[in-house]
Design an enzyme around this catalytic site. Sequence first.
Site, PDB file in Angstrom:
ATOM      1  CG  PHE A  57      49.752  44.681  38.353  1.00 18.90           C
ATOM      2  CD1 PHE A  57      48.872  45.272  39.242  1.00 18.90           C
ATOM      3  CD2 PHE A  57      50.887  44.056  38.847  1.00 18.90           C
ATOM      4  CE1 PHE A  57      49.112  45.241  40.600  1.00 18.90           C
ATOM      5  CE2 PHE A  57      51.134  44.021  40.206  1.00 18.90           C
ATOM      6  CZ  PHE A  57      50.240  44.613  41.084  1.00 18.90           C
ATOM      7  CD  GLU A  58      45.208  50.022  33.246  1.00 15.57           C
ATOM      8  OE1 GLU A  58      44.716  50.019  34.397  1.00 15.57           O
ATOM      9  OE2 GLU A  58      45.121  50.967  32.482  1.00 15.57           O
TER      10      GLU A  58
END
Lengths: 260, 323
Positions: A57-58
Amino acid sequence: MTKHTKPSSTFTTSELLAVMASRLMTNGQVVFAGIGVPLLAATLAQRLFAPQLTILFEGGTIGPFIVPGELPPSTNEQRCTRRSNMVLPITDVLLLLQRGYVDIGFMGGAQIDRFGNLNSSFIGDAENPKIRLPGTGGGNDISSLTNMIVAMKHEKRRFVADVDFITSPGWLKGGGTRKDSGLPQGGMWRVVTDLAIMGFDDETRQMKVLGLHHGVTREQVQENTGFELKFDGKIETTAPPRADELAVLRELDPRALYTA
Amino acid sequence: MGIEPLVKSYSALRHETLTRDRGLREKVMTLEEAAKLVHDGDHVAIGGCTVSRTPIAMVWALIRARKRDLVISRSITSTEGDLFFASEVSKHVITSWFTQGIVWGVSKVMRHHTENKLARFEEWSHMSIGLRYRAGAMGIPFMPSRTMLGSDVGKQVKDEIKVMDCPFTGEKIVLLPALNPDIALIHVQRCDAFGNAQLDGLQFMDIDMAMAANKVILTTERIVSNDQIRRTPDRTRIPFFTVDAVVEAPFGCAPHECYGLYEPFFTHLDHYAKISSQDPVKGPQQYLEEFYYGPKSWPDYLAKLGMDALLDASRRGRSVHND
Protein backbone atom coordinates in the site's frame (compact mmCIF):
# COMPACT_ATOMS: atom_id res chain seq x y z
CA MET A 1 -5.34 -24.62 -6.78
CA THR A 2 -8.63 -23.04 -7.81
CA LYS A 3 -11.65 -24.96 -6.73
CA HIS A 4 -14.24 -24.80 -9.48
CA THR A 5 -17.74 -24.27 -8.29
CA LYS A 6 -20.78 -23.35 -10.31
CA PRO A 7 -21.14 -19.86 -11.77
CA SER A 8 -23.34 -17.41 -9.93
CA SER A 9 -25.92 -15.43 -11.82
CA THR A 10 -26.21 -12.30 -9.69
CA PHE A 11 -23.33 -9.97 -9.03
CA THR A 12 -22.62 -6.25 -9.16
CA THR A 13 -20.34 -4.48 -11.66
CA SER A 14 -17.69 -3.97 -8.98
CA GLU A 15 -17.83 -7.64 -8.03
CA LEU A 16 -17.39 -8.60 -11.68
CA LEU A 17 -14.39 -6.26 -11.98
CA ALA A 18 -12.80 -7.61 -8.81
CA VAL A 19 -13.26 -11.25 -9.89
CA MET A 20 -11.94 -10.72 -13.43
CA ALA A 21 -8.96 -8.71 -12.20
CA SER A 22 -8.13 -11.25 -9.48
CA ARG A 23 -7.76 -13.94 -12.13
CA LEU A 24 -4.95 -11.92 -13.75
CA MET A 25 -2.77 -12.24 -10.65
CA THR A 26 -0.07 -14.88 -10.30
CA ASN A 27 1.11 -16.55 -7.11
CA GLY A 28 4.30 -14.99 -5.77
CA GLN A 29 3.76 -11.56 -7.27
CA VAL A 30 4.28 -8.29 -5.44
CA VAL A 31 1.26 -6.11 -6.18
CA PHE A 32 1.03 -2.38 -5.48
CA ALA A 33 -2.71 -1.98 -4.93
CA GLY A 34 -5.04 0.97 -4.74
CA ILE A 35 -8.10 1.00 -2.54
CA GLY A 36 -11.48 -0.44 -3.57
CA VAL A 37 -11.62 -2.96 -6.43
CA PRO A 38 -7.81 -3.36 -6.69
CA LEU A 39 -7.49 -4.27 -3.01
CA LEU A 40 -10.48 -6.62 -3.18
CA ALA A 41 -9.12 -8.33 -6.32
CA ALA A 42 -5.64 -8.81 -4.88
CA THR A 43 -7.05 -10.13 -1.60
CA LEU A 44 -9.38 -12.48 -3.48
CA ALA A 45 -6.44 -13.90 -5.45
CA GLN A 46 -4.49 -14.25 -2.21
CA ARG A 47 -7.33 -16.18 -0.56
CA LEU A 48 -8.18 -18.49 -3.47
CA PHE A 49 -5.04 -19.38 -5.36
CA ALA A 50 -2.11 -17.03 -4.67
CA PRO A 51 -1.13 -17.37 -0.99
CA GLN A 52 2.37 -16.07 -1.73
CA LEU A 53 1.11 -12.87 -3.31
CA THR A 54 2.20 -9.75 -1.41
CA ILE A 55 0.20 -6.52 -1.33
CA LEU A 56 1.90 -3.15 -0.99
CA PHE A 57 0.00 0.00 0.00
CA GLU A 58 1.10 3.50 -0.85
CA GLY A 59 0.69 4.55 2.79
CA GLY A 60 3.75 2.41 3.53
CA THR A 61 2.59 -1.14 4.22
CA ILE A 62 4.22 -4.38 3.08
CA GLY A 63 2.10 -7.53 3.08
CA PRO A 64 -1.05 -6.74 5.09
CA PHE A 65 -3.98 -9.11 5.59
CA ILE A 66 -7.18 -7.11 5.53
CA VAL A 67 -9.70 -7.82 8.28
CA PRO A 68 -13.09 -8.68 6.70
CA GLY A 69 -15.58 -5.87 7.22
CA GLU A 70 -12.82 -3.40 8.10
CA LEU A 71 -11.79 -2.22 4.65
CA PRO A 72 -9.67 0.91 4.80
CA PRO A 73 -11.05 4.20 3.41
CA SER A 74 -7.65 4.96 1.84
CA THR A 75 -4.24 3.31 1.66
CA ASN A 76 -3.08 5.34 4.64
CA GLU A 77 -5.11 4.25 7.66
CA GLN A 78 -4.18 1.83 10.41
CA ARG A 79 -6.56 -0.70 8.83
CA CYS A 80 -3.98 -0.99 6.03
CA THR A 81 -1.34 -2.26 8.42
CA ARG A 82 -3.22 -5.21 9.95
CA ARG A 83 -0.98 -8.25 10.25
CA SER A 84 1.53 -6.74 7.83
CA ASN A 85 5.22 -7.61 7.66
CA MET A 86 6.53 -4.07 7.75
CA VAL A 87 5.57 -0.42 7.68
CA LEU A 88 7.73 2.07 5.79
CA PRO A 89 7.61 5.79 5.10
CA ILE A 90 5.58 6.63 1.98
CA THR A 91 8.64 7.71 0.00
CA ASP A 92 10.38 4.40 0.67
CA VAL A 93 7.45 2.20 -0.30
CA LEU A 94 7.19 4.15 -3.57
CA LEU A 95 10.94 3.76 -4.08
CA LEU A 96 10.41 -0.04 -4.09
CA LEU A 97 8.73 0.54 -7.47
CA GLN A 98 11.72 2.48 -8.76
CA ARG A 99 14.13 -0.16 -7.47
CA GLY A 100 12.11 -2.84 -9.28
CA TYR A 101 10.57 -4.99 -6.54
CA VAL A 102 7.00 -4.62 -7.78
CA ASP A 103 5.45 -6.89 -10.44
CA ILE A 104 2.06 -5.26 -10.85
CA GLY A 105 0.57 -1.85 -10.14
CA PHE A 106 -3.16 -2.04 -9.84
CA MET A 107 -5.62 0.84 -9.74
CA GLY A 108 -8.98 2.23 -10.80
CA GLY A 109 -9.36 4.84 -13.51
CA ALA A 110 -11.53 7.86 -14.25
CA GLN A 111 -10.61 8.28 -17.93
CA ILE A 112 -8.40 6.16 -20.22
CA ASP A 113 -7.35 6.48 -23.87
CA ARG A 114 -6.42 4.12 -26.71
CA PHE A 115 -2.78 3.98 -25.54
CA GLY A 116 -3.70 3.27 -21.92
CA ASN A 117 -2.91 6.72 -20.57
CA LEU A 118 -4.95 7.60 -17.49
CA ASN A 119 -6.41 10.92 -16.42
CA SER A 120 -7.35 11.67 -12.83
CA SER A 121 -6.49 15.38 -12.84
CA PHE A 122 -8.63 17.52 -15.14
CA ILE A 123 -11.78 17.04 -17.23
CA GLY A 124 -11.50 19.63 -20.00
CA ASP A 125 -8.56 21.95 -20.51
CA ALA A 126 -6.08 22.01 -17.63
CA GLU A 127 -6.01 25.83 -17.63
CA ASN A 128 -9.80 26.13 -17.54
CA PRO A 129 -11.04 22.73 -16.41
CA LYS A 130 -14.68 21.73 -16.39
CA ILE A 131 -13.84 19.53 -13.41
CA ARG A 132 -10.74 19.53 -11.23
CA LEU A 133 -10.19 15.93 -10.15
CA PRO A 134 -8.15 14.88 -7.08
CA GLY A 135 -4.92 14.30 -9.03
CA THR A 136 -2.23 11.67 -9.33
CA GLY A 137 -1.45 10.60 -5.78
CA GLY A 138 0.96 7.75 -6.48
CA GLY A 139 -0.68 6.96 -9.83
CA ASN A 140 1.97 8.69 -11.90
CA ASP A 141 4.78 6.98 -9.97
CA ILE A 142 3.23 3.52 -10.13
CA SER A 143 2.39 3.67 -13.84
CA SER A 144 5.81 5.16 -14.68
CA LEU A 145 7.67 2.32 -12.99
CA THR A 146 5.81 -0.98 -13.30
CA ASN A 147 3.34 -3.09 -15.31
CA MET A 148 -0.19 -1.94 -14.80
CA ILE A 149 -3.67 -3.38 -14.43
CA VAL A 150 -6.56 -0.94 -14.44
CA ALA A 151 -10.11 -1.86 -13.46
CA MET A 152 -12.90 0.50 -14.48
CA LYS A 153 -16.44 0.78 -15.75
CA HIS A 154 -16.75 0.56 -19.52
CA GLU A 155 -18.39 3.81 -20.63
CA LYS A 156 -17.94 5.92 -23.74
CA ARG A 157 -17.12 9.04 -21.71
CA ARG A 158 -14.38 7.13 -19.86
CA PHE A 159 -12.86 5.43 -22.93
CA VAL A 160 -11.69 8.33 -25.11
CA ALA A 161 -9.27 8.55 -28.07
CA ASP A 162 -6.99 10.92 -26.17
CA VAL A 163 -7.29 11.77 -22.49
CA ASP A 164 -7.64 15.45 -21.60
CA PHE A 165 -4.55 15.22 -19.40
CA ILE A 166 -2.02 12.41 -18.93
CA THR A 167 -1.83 11.94 -15.18
CA SER A 168 -0.52 8.38 -15.24
CA PRO A 169 1.42 7.45 -18.37
CA GLY A 170 0.44 4.39 -20.39
CA TRP A 171 2.07 4.00 -23.79
CA LEU A 172 1.82 7.80 -24.38
CA LYS A 173 1.43 8.18 -28.17
CA GLY A 174 2.07 4.51 -28.92
CA GLY A 175 5.03 2.74 -30.51
CA GLY A 176 8.27 3.57 -28.70
CA THR A 177 7.13 6.95 -27.32
CA ARG A 178 6.99 5.76 -23.70
CA LYS A 179 10.56 4.47 -23.77
CA ASP A 180 11.78 7.56 -25.62
CA SER A 181 10.29 9.87 -23.00
CA GLY A 182 12.52 8.33 -20.32
CA LEU A 183 10.24 5.53 -19.11
CA PRO A 184 12.08 2.35 -20.16
CA GLN A 185 10.28 0.05 -17.70
CA GLY A 186 6.68 -1.04 -17.12
CA GLY A 187 3.60 0.06 -19.02
CA MET A 188 -0.12 -0.56 -19.27
CA TRP A 189 -0.69 -4.33 -19.37
CA ARG A 190 -4.40 -5.06 -18.88
CA VAL A 191 -7.61 -3.05 -18.67
CA VAL A 192 -10.47 -4.88 -17.00
CA THR A 193 -14.01 -3.60 -17.43
CA ASP A 194 -17.52 -4.88 -16.87
CA LEU A 195 -17.64 -5.82 -20.58
CA ALA A 196 -14.21 -7.04 -21.57
CA ILE A 197 -10.51 -7.55 -20.89
CA MET A 198 -8.11 -5.55 -23.02
CA GLY A 199 -4.40 -5.55 -23.66
CA PHE A 200 -2.11 -3.57 -25.96
CA ASP A 201 -0.52 -4.42 -29.30
CA ASP A 202 3.20 -5.18 -28.92
CA GLU A 203 4.17 -2.85 -31.78
CA THR A 204 1.64 -0.05 -32.03
CA ARG A 205 0.72 -0.17 -28.33
CA GLN A 206 -2.92 0.40 -29.23
CA MET A 207 -5.61 -1.00 -26.98
CA LYS A 208 -7.10 -4.28 -28.20
CA VAL A 209 -9.78 -6.57 -26.86
CA LEU A 210 -8.47 -9.94 -25.65
CA GLY A 211 -11.58 -11.35 -24.03
CA LEU A 212 -15.30 -10.68 -23.72
CA HIS A 213 -17.32 -11.40 -20.61
CA HIS A 214 -20.08 -13.98 -20.84
CA GLY A 215 -22.98 -12.68 -22.96
CA VAL A 216 -21.17 -9.55 -24.20
CA THR A 217 -20.82 -8.88 -27.95
CA ARG A 218 -18.04 -7.10 -29.87
CA GLU A 219 -20.57 -4.47 -30.96
CA GLN A 220 -21.55 -3.78 -27.38
CA VAL A 221 -17.93 -3.13 -26.38
CA GLN A 222 -17.36 -0.91 -29.41
CA GLU A 223 -20.56 1.07 -28.73
CA ASN A 224 -19.31 1.88 -25.24
CA THR A 225 -15.87 2.98 -26.41
CA GLY A 226 -15.04 6.47 -27.72
CA PHE A 227 -12.48 5.27 -30.29
CA GLU A 228 -12.12 2.39 -32.72
CA LEU A 229 -11.12 -0.73 -30.80
CA LYS A 230 -8.83 -3.41 -32.18
CA PHE A 231 -9.78 -7.02 -31.56
CA ASP A 232 -7.25 -9.77 -31.03
CA GLY A 233 -7.16 -12.70 -33.49
CA LYS A 234 -8.62 -15.09 -30.97
CA ILE A 235 -11.11 -13.54 -28.60
CA GLU A 236 -11.84 -15.61 -25.52
CA THR A 237 -15.02 -15.57 -23.48
CA THR A 238 -14.35 -15.24 -19.76
CA ALA A 239 -16.02 -17.59 -17.31
CA PRO A 240 -18.61 -15.77 -15.17
CA PRO A 241 -17.88 -15.13 -11.48
CA ARG A 242 -18.17 -18.28 -9.41
CA ALA A 243 -19.99 -18.66 -6.13
CA ASP A 244 -16.74 -19.20 -4.20
CA GLU A 245 -15.23 -16.00 -5.62
CA LEU A 246 -18.30 -13.95 -4.78
CA ALA A 247 -18.48 -15.46 -1.31
CA VAL A 248 -14.96 -14.23 -0.49
CA LEU A 249 -15.74 -10.73 -1.80
CA ARG A 250 -18.92 -10.56 0.26
CA GLU A 251 -17.11 -11.74 3.35
CA LEU A 252 -14.47 -9.02 2.84
CA ASP A 253 -16.98 -6.27 2.14
CA PRO A 254 -20.21 -7.26 3.90
CA ARG A 255 -21.61 -3.72 3.82
CA ALA A 256 -20.80 -3.36 0.08
CA LEU A 257 -18.66 -0.26 0.66
CA TYR A 258 -16.73 -0.96 -2.54
CA THR A 259 -18.83 -3.66 -4.20
CA ALA A 260 -22.26 -1.95 -4.36
CA MET B 1 8.01 38.67 1.71
CA GLY B 2 10.04 38.88 -1.49
CA ILE B 3 10.09 36.17 -4.11
CA GLU B 4 12.36 33.46 -2.81
CA PRO B 5 14.39 31.19 -5.07
CA LEU B 6 12.86 27.75 -5.61
CA VAL B 7 15.73 26.06 -3.82
CA LYS B 8 17.20 27.74 -0.76
CA SER B 9 20.92 28.49 -1.01
CA TYR B 10 23.06 26.16 1.08
CA SER B 11 24.55 29.04 3.05
CA ALA B 12 21.06 30.37 3.88
CA LEU B 13 19.92 26.89 4.94
CA ARG B 14 22.95 26.39 7.18
CA HIS B 15 22.68 29.90 8.60
CA GLU B 16 19.03 29.42 9.56
CA THR B 17 19.88 26.19 11.35
CA LEU B 18 22.90 27.71 13.06
CA THR B 19 20.80 30.49 14.56
CA ARG B 20 18.23 28.11 16.08
CA ASP B 21 18.55 27.26 19.78
CA ARG B 22 19.47 23.58 19.67
CA GLY B 23 20.01 23.10 23.39
CA LEU B 24 18.25 20.38 25.36
CA ARG B 25 15.53 22.72 26.65
CA GLU B 26 11.86 22.46 27.48
CA LYS B 27 9.56 23.94 24.85
CA VAL B 28 6.07 23.11 26.02
CA MET B 29 3.46 25.71 25.12
CA THR B 30 -0.21 26.18 24.22
CA LEU B 31 -1.74 25.87 20.76
CA GLU B 32 -2.20 29.65 20.70
CA GLU B 33 1.45 30.29 21.59
CA ALA B 34 2.64 27.81 18.98
CA ALA B 35 0.47 29.48 16.34
CA LYS B 36 2.55 32.64 16.84
CA LEU B 37 5.60 30.79 15.46
CA VAL B 38 3.84 30.66 12.08
CA HIS B 39 4.03 33.86 10.06
CA ASP B 40 1.81 35.01 7.23
CA GLY B 41 3.30 33.85 3.93
CA ASP B 42 5.20 30.93 5.49
CA HIS B 43 5.55 27.60 3.73
CA VAL B 44 3.89 25.18 6.14
CA ALA B 45 4.32 21.41 5.71
CA ILE B 46 1.56 19.25 7.17
CA GLY B 47 2.39 15.82 8.58
CA GLY B 48 0.38 12.64 8.22
CA CYS B 49 -1.50 11.59 5.08
CA THR B 50 -5.15 11.92 3.99
CA VAL B 51 -7.18 11.31 7.18
CA SER B 52 -4.28 9.83 9.16
CA ARG B 53 -2.25 11.56 11.87
CA THR B 54 -3.21 14.97 10.50
CA PRO B 55 -2.14 17.68 12.99
CA ILE B 56 -5.71 19.00 13.16
CA ALA B 57 -5.28 20.78 16.52
CA MET B 58 -2.55 22.97 15.02
CA VAL B 59 -4.52 23.49 11.79
CA TRP B 60 -7.42 24.55 14.02
CA ALA B 61 -5.18 27.01 15.88
CA LEU B 62 -3.81 28.56 12.65
CA ILE B 63 -7.31 29.02 11.22
CA ARG B 64 -8.52 30.59 14.49
CA ALA B 65 -5.47 32.89 14.49
CA ARG B 66 -6.59 34.07 11.00
CA LYS B 67 -3.21 33.48 9.36
CA ARG B 68 -2.96 34.56 5.74
CA ASP B 69 -1.18 33.49 2.54
CA LEU B 70 0.34 30.32 3.90
CA VAL B 71 1.73 27.97 1.26
CA ILE B 72 0.73 24.48 2.36
CA SER B 73 2.46 21.26 1.34
CA ARG B 74 1.45 17.70 2.20
CA SER B 75 1.75 14.20 0.76
CA ILE B 76 -2.04 13.88 0.29
CA THR B 77 -4.50 16.59 1.29
CA SER B 78 -7.91 15.91 2.83
CA THR B 79 -10.50 17.99 4.72
CA GLU B 80 -7.83 20.26 6.22
CA GLY B 81 -7.07 21.48 2.68
CA ASP B 82 -10.75 22.38 2.17
CA LEU B 83 -10.70 24.32 5.43
CA PHE B 84 -7.45 26.16 4.60
CA PHE B 85 -9.07 27.32 1.36
CA ALA B 86 -12.48 28.11 2.87
CA SER B 87 -10.93 30.13 5.74
CA GLU B 88 -8.63 31.96 3.28
CA VAL B 89 -5.64 30.97 5.41
CA SER B 90 -4.07 29.52 2.25
CA LYS B 91 -4.62 29.97 -1.45
CA HIS B 92 -1.86 27.62 -2.51
CA VAL B 93 -1.61 23.90 -1.71
CA ILE B 94 1.24 21.73 -3.02
CA THR B 95 0.23 18.08 -2.91
CA SER B 96 -0.23 14.88 -4.92
CA TRP B 97 -3.94 14.28 -4.28
CA PHE B 98 -6.57 16.59 -2.87
CA THR B 99 -9.96 15.36 -1.70
CA GLN B 100 -11.44 14.29 1.63
CA GLY B 101 -11.04 10.61 0.76
CA ILE B 102 -11.99 8.24 -2.03
CA VAL B 103 -15.16 7.00 -0.30
CA TRP B 104 -16.59 10.54 -0.09
CA GLY B 105 -16.13 11.51 -3.78
CA VAL B 106 -14.30 14.51 -5.24
CA SER B 107 -14.13 17.50 -2.86
CA LYS B 108 -16.58 20.17 -3.97
CA VAL B 109 -14.68 22.74 -1.91
CA MET B 110 -11.39 21.99 -3.70
CA ARG B 111 -13.29 22.11 -7.00
CA HIS B 112 -14.98 25.42 -6.18
CA HIS B 113 -11.70 27.13 -5.27
CA THR B 114 -9.57 25.72 -8.08
CA GLU B 115 -12.12 25.84 -10.93
CA ASN B 116 -12.97 29.46 -10.07
CA LYS B 117 -9.26 30.28 -9.73
CA LEU B 118 -9.67 31.45 -6.14
CA ALA B 119 -6.82 29.18 -5.05
CA ARG B 120 -4.14 26.97 -6.51
CA PHE B 121 -3.71 23.21 -6.21
CA GLU B 122 -0.17 22.53 -7.39
CA GLU B 123 0.03 18.84 -8.31
CA TRP B 124 3.20 16.72 -8.06
CA SER B 125 3.44 12.94 -8.05
CA HIS B 126 3.40 11.42 -4.57
CA MET B 127 6.97 10.12 -4.74
CA SER B 128 8.17 13.45 -6.07
CA ILE B 129 6.75 15.31 -3.05
CA GLY B 130 8.47 12.75 -0.81
CA LEU B 131 11.80 13.05 -2.59
CA ARG B 132 11.61 16.85 -2.42
CA TYR B 133 11.29 16.68 1.38
CA ARG B 134 14.04 14.06 1.46
CA ALA B 135 16.42 16.26 -0.53
CA GLY B 136 15.58 19.05 1.90
CA ALA B 137 16.30 16.70 4.83
CA MET B 138 19.62 15.68 3.28
CA GLY B 139 20.84 19.23 2.77
CA ILE B 140 21.20 18.76 -0.98
CA PRO B 141 19.59 20.99 -3.64
CA PHE B 142 17.81 18.30 -5.67
CA MET B 143 17.02 14.62 -5.98
CA PRO B 144 17.17 12.64 -9.23
CA SER B 145 14.11 10.55 -9.98
CA ARG B 146 12.47 8.47 -12.73
CA THR B 147 8.80 9.54 -12.63
CA MET B 148 6.72 12.47 -13.98
CA LEU B 149 8.46 11.96 -17.36
CA GLY B 150 6.26 11.78 -20.46
CA SER B 151 3.14 12.77 -18.54
CA ASP B 152 1.33 16.10 -18.23
CA VAL B 153 1.98 16.11 -14.46
CA GLY B 154 5.63 16.84 -15.25
CA LYS B 155 4.65 19.46 -17.84
CA GLN B 156 2.51 21.34 -15.30
CA VAL B 157 5.59 21.91 -13.11
CA LYS B 158 8.12 22.15 -15.95
CA ASP B 159 9.49 25.47 -14.67
CA GLU B 160 10.36 23.88 -11.34
CA ILE B 161 11.97 20.63 -12.43
CA LYS B 162 14.90 19.89 -14.72
CA VAL B 163 15.18 16.94 -17.07
CA MET B 164 18.74 15.89 -17.80
CA ASP B 165 20.80 13.06 -19.21
CA CYS B 166 22.42 11.16 -16.37
CA PRO B 167 26.18 11.92 -16.41
CA PHE B 168 26.95 8.24 -15.66
CA THR B 169 24.47 6.31 -17.80
CA GLY B 170 23.09 8.81 -20.29
CA GLU B 171 19.51 7.93 -19.23
CA LYS B 172 16.89 10.63 -19.02
CA ILE B 173 16.21 11.59 -15.41
CA VAL B 174 14.22 14.25 -13.56
CA LEU B 175 15.81 16.54 -10.99
CA LEU B 176 13.38 17.48 -8.23
CA PRO B 177 14.05 20.68 -6.29
CA ALA B 178 14.61 20.28 -2.54
CA LEU B 179 11.78 21.43 -0.31
CA ASN B 180 12.79 23.07 2.97
CA PRO B 181 9.54 24.28 4.55
CA ASP B 182 9.61 27.26 6.90
CA ILE B 183 7.73 25.17 9.41
CA ALA B 184 6.38 21.63 9.75
CA LEU B 185 3.35 20.65 11.83
CA ILE B 186 3.55 17.05 13.05
CA HIS B 187 1.31 15.12 15.43
CA VAL B 188 2.70 12.17 17.38
CA GLN B 189 1.49 9.68 19.97
CA ARG B 190 4.10 10.74 22.53
CA CYS B 191 7.08 13.00 23.04
CA ASP B 192 8.97 14.58 25.92
CA ALA B 193 9.10 18.25 26.85
CA PHE B 194 12.27 18.66 24.76
CA GLY B 195 10.60 17.34 21.61
CA ASN B 196 12.00 13.81 21.34
CA ALA B 197 9.11 12.28 19.45
CA GLN B 198 8.00 8.67 19.20
CA LEU B 199 5.39 7.82 16.65
CA ASP B 200 3.60 4.54 16.15
CA GLY B 201 2.36 3.00 12.93
CA LEU B 202 2.71 4.59 9.54
CA GLN B 203 5.31 7.37 9.40
CA PHE B 204 4.21 8.86 6.07
CA MET B 205 6.71 11.65 5.19
CA ASP B 206 6.97 13.07 8.69
CA ILE B 207 10.59 12.26 9.48
CA ASP B 208 11.97 13.81 6.28
CA MET B 209 9.64 16.75 6.76
CA ALA B 210 10.93 17.39 10.30
CA MET B 211 14.54 17.20 9.13
CA ALA B 212 13.89 19.44 6.12
CA ALA B 213 11.92 22.18 7.87
CA ASN B 214 13.42 25.24 9.47
CA LYS B 215 11.03 24.92 12.43
CA VAL B 216 8.86 22.10 13.78
CA ILE B 217 5.74 22.34 15.91
CA LEU B 218 4.94 19.00 17.53
CA THR B 219 1.51 18.28 18.87
CA THR B 220 1.27 15.14 20.93
CA GLU B 221 -1.37 12.92 22.49
CA ARG B 222 0.64 13.08 25.70
CA ILE B 223 3.90 14.44 26.99
CA VAL B 224 6.05 11.78 28.66
CA SER B 225 9.22 12.13 30.73
CA ASN B 226 12.64 12.24 29.15
CA ASP B 227 13.42 9.11 31.23
CA GLN B 228 10.67 7.23 29.45
CA ILE B 229 12.05 8.28 26.06
CA ARG B 230 15.53 7.11 27.11
CA ARG B 231 14.19 3.64 27.95
CA THR B 232 13.29 3.07 24.27
CA PRO B 233 15.47 5.44 22.21
CA ASP B 234 15.14 3.09 19.23
CA ARG B 235 11.54 4.21 18.96
CA THR B 236 12.35 7.93 18.82
CA ARG B 237 11.88 9.13 15.26
CA ILE B 238 12.28 12.92 15.52
CA PRO B 239 15.20 14.35 17.53
CA PHE B 240 14.57 17.22 19.94
CA PHE B 241 16.91 19.71 18.24
CA THR B 242 14.71 19.88 15.15
CA VAL B 243 11.71 20.82 17.32
CA ASP B 244 10.71 24.34 18.36
CA ALA B 245 7.41 23.78 20.13
CA VAL B 246 5.69 20.94 21.96
CA VAL B 247 1.95 21.14 22.54
CA GLU B 248 -0.04 18.50 24.38
CA ALA B 249 -3.24 18.05 22.40
CA PRO B 250 -5.21 14.92 23.25
CA PHE B 251 -7.28 13.71 20.30
CA GLY B 252 -5.16 16.18 18.32
CA CYS B 253 -6.08 14.58 14.97
CA ALA B 254 -9.84 14.35 15.53
CA PRO B 255 -11.90 13.82 13.37
CA HIS B 256 -8.97 12.19 11.56
CA GLU B 257 -7.11 9.09 12.78
CA CYS B 258 -4.19 8.62 15.17
CA TYR B 259 -2.70 5.14 14.86
CA GLY B 260 -3.46 2.78 17.73
CA LEU B 261 -5.56 5.35 19.58
CA TYR B 262 -8.52 6.35 17.42
CA GLU B 263 -9.74 5.71 13.91
CA PRO B 264 -11.39 8.37 11.70
CA PHE B 265 -14.66 9.78 13.06
CA PHE B 266 -16.65 8.43 10.11
CA THR B 267 -20.06 9.84 11.05
CA HIS B 268 -18.58 13.31 11.52
CA LEU B 269 -16.67 13.06 8.24
CA ASP B 270 -19.87 11.92 6.48
CA HIS B 271 -21.58 15.01 7.90
CA TYR B 272 -18.80 17.31 6.67
CA ALA B 273 -18.88 15.66 3.22
CA LYS B 274 -22.63 16.15 3.04
CA ILE B 275 -22.77 19.83 3.97
CA SER B 276 -19.70 20.74 1.89
CA SER B 277 -21.12 18.94 -1.16
CA GLN B 278 -24.50 20.61 -0.84
CA ASP B 279 -22.90 24.05 -0.83
CA PRO B 280 -19.12 24.35 -1.26
CA VAL B 281 -19.19 27.92 0.13
CA LYS B 282 -21.80 27.95 2.89
CA GLY B 283 -21.15 24.33 3.93
CA PRO B 284 -17.53 24.76 5.04
CA GLN B 285 -18.31 28.24 6.45
CA GLN B 286 -21.01 26.74 8.65
CA TYR B 287 -18.56 24.01 9.66
CA LEU B 288 -15.82 26.54 10.47
CA GLU B 289 -18.23 28.62 12.58
CA GLU B 290 -19.43 25.61 14.52
CA PHE B 291 -16.18 23.70 15.02
CA TYR B 292 -13.33 26.19 14.50
CA TYR B 293 -14.32 29.74 15.43
CA GLY B 294 -17.07 28.88 17.91
CA PRO B 295 -15.41 26.64 20.53
CA LYS B 296 -13.77 28.36 23.49
CA SER B 297 -10.91 25.87 23.66
CA TRP B 298 -9.60 22.57 22.27
CA PRO B 299 -11.52 20.58 24.93
CA ASP B 300 -14.62 22.58 23.96
CA TYR B 301 -14.02 21.53 20.31
CA LEU B 302 -13.76 17.89 21.40
CA ALA B 303 -16.99 18.28 23.38
CA LYS B 304 -18.67 19.46 20.19
CA LEU B 305 -17.48 16.32 18.39
CA GLY B 306 -19.29 14.46 21.15
CA MET B 307 -18.46 11.85 23.73
CA ASP B 308 -20.14 9.08 21.72
CA ALA B 309 -17.96 9.86 18.70
CA LEU B 310 -14.76 10.03 20.78
CA LEU B 311 -15.47 6.69 22.43
CA ASP B 312 -16.47 5.00 19.17
CA ALA B 313 -13.32 6.23 17.38
CA SER B 314 -11.19 5.14 20.35
CA ARG B 315 -12.72 1.70 20.50
CA ARG B 316 -11.97 1.17 16.81
CA GLY B 317 -8.54 2.76 17.17
CA ARG B 318 -7.41 0.36 19.86
CA SER B 319 -8.53 -2.64 17.78
CA VAL B 320 -5.08 -2.84 16.15
CA HIS B 321 -3.71 -4.01 19.48
CA ASN B 322 -6.19 -6.87 19.64
CA ASP B 323 -5.08 -9.29 16.91
